[in-house]
Structures are given as C-alpha cells and as structure tokens.
Design a protein around this motif. Structure first.
Motif, short mmCIF file in Angstrom:
data_model
loop_
_atom_site.label_atom_id
_atom_site.label_comp_id
_atom_site.label_asym_id
_atom_site.label_seq_id
_atom_site.Cartn_x
_atom_site.Cartn_y
_atom_site.Cartn_z
N TYR A 15 -28.95 -24.50 5.19
CA TYR A 15 -28.81 -25.94 4.97
C TYR A 15 -28.33 -26.63 6.24
O TYR A 15 -28.92 -27.61 6.68
CB TYR A 15 -27.84 -26.20 3.81
CG TYR A 15 -27.54 -27.68 3.62
CD1 TYR A 15 -28.39 -28.47 2.85
CD2 TYR A 15 -26.43 -28.27 4.20
CE1 TYR A 15 -28.13 -29.82 2.67
CE2 TYR A 15 -26.17 -29.62 4.03
CZ TYR A 15 -27.02 -30.38 3.27
OH TYR A 15 -26.77 -31.73 3.11
N GLU A 16 -27.28 -26.09 6.82
CA GLU A 16 -26.69 -26.70 8.02
C GLU A 16 -27.66 -26.69 9.21
O GLU A 16 -27.80 -27.68 9.91
CB GLU A 16 -25.38 -26.00 8.40
CG GLU A 16 -24.25 -26.23 7.42
CD GLU A 16 -23.79 -27.67 7.36
OE1 GLU A 16 -23.91 -28.42 8.35
OE2 GLU A 16 -23.28 -28.07 6.29
N ARG A 20 -29.86 -30.17 7.00
CA ARG A 20 -28.81 -31.18 6.83
C ARG A 20 -29.16 -32.54 7.42
O ARG A 20 -29.05 -33.57 6.74
CB ARG A 20 -27.49 -30.71 7.41
CG ARG A 20 -26.33 -31.68 7.15
CD ARG A 20 -25.02 -31.20 7.74
NE ARG A 20 -25.08 -31.00 9.16
CZ ARG A 20 -25.00 -31.98 10.07
NH1 ARG A 20 -24.86 -33.24 9.67
NH2 ARG A 20 -25.06 -31.72 11.35
N GLU A 24 -29.62 -35.70 4.98
CA GLU A 24 -28.60 -36.76 5.00
C GLU A 24 -29.21 -38.11 5.33
O GLU A 24 -28.73 -39.13 4.86
CB GLU A 24 -27.48 -36.41 5.98
CG GLU A 24 -26.58 -35.33 5.44
CD GLU A 24 -25.37 -35.05 6.31
OE1 GLU A 24 -25.19 -35.74 7.35
OE2 GLU A 24 -24.61 -34.14 5.95
#
Length: 82
Positions: A15-16, A20, A24
């Motif tokens: 995810y990171e 992300r 976001e």
C-alpha cells in the motif's frame, strides 16, 4: 501460506510503496482491500469491504486500510458482519 501478521505486513508495505499517493489523491476516506500485496478493490465503507474480502479470500487473509493521511490499518480482518 502466510500467517495473518505476515499478510498485514506485506499488504501495508505494498500500500505504502505502490498505491498510497494515488489513492490519497483519488479515493481519500474510502477503504482499500489488500490481499497478497495487491490492491483488490476500493470500497465506500468498511462493512462492504469486509464482506468482499471475506467472500473472496477467507477469514484473516486480507487487509483493509482506510485511505487518507492519517489512515487506519484494520489488519487481517475476521468475519464480524452477518
């Protein structure tokens, strides 16, 4: 097969590193469904995401992450909805 903690770690790392920034920007506040390091879907609410994850992957085999700067990681989810 990996244990639940390894699934959570792998999903969080993916995810990171891979998702992300885009999520976001485009999907803040929604729920990301992650499995084996892959983004499997984005949902409007936790209950719908949990049901989808459980039906597709089984108990403890996926992660749900609320998308946003201060996002919550719900870890490996267990069947908690009827």
């Amino acid at each position: 097969m990996q244990d639940d903690l390894e699934q959570v770690k792998m999903n969080r790392a993916a995810y990171e590193s891979d998702h992300r920034v885009r999520l976001e920007r485009d999907d803040r506040g929604r729920i990301a469904l992650m499995h084996d390091g892959d983004l499997d879907g984005v949902f409007d609410d936790l209950e719908t995401a949990n049901i989808a994850g459980y039906e597709q992957f089984g108990e403890g085999k996926f992660s749900l992450i609320r998308i946003g700067r201060d996002c919550a990681d719900f870890g490996a989810m267990n069947r908690s909805v009827g």
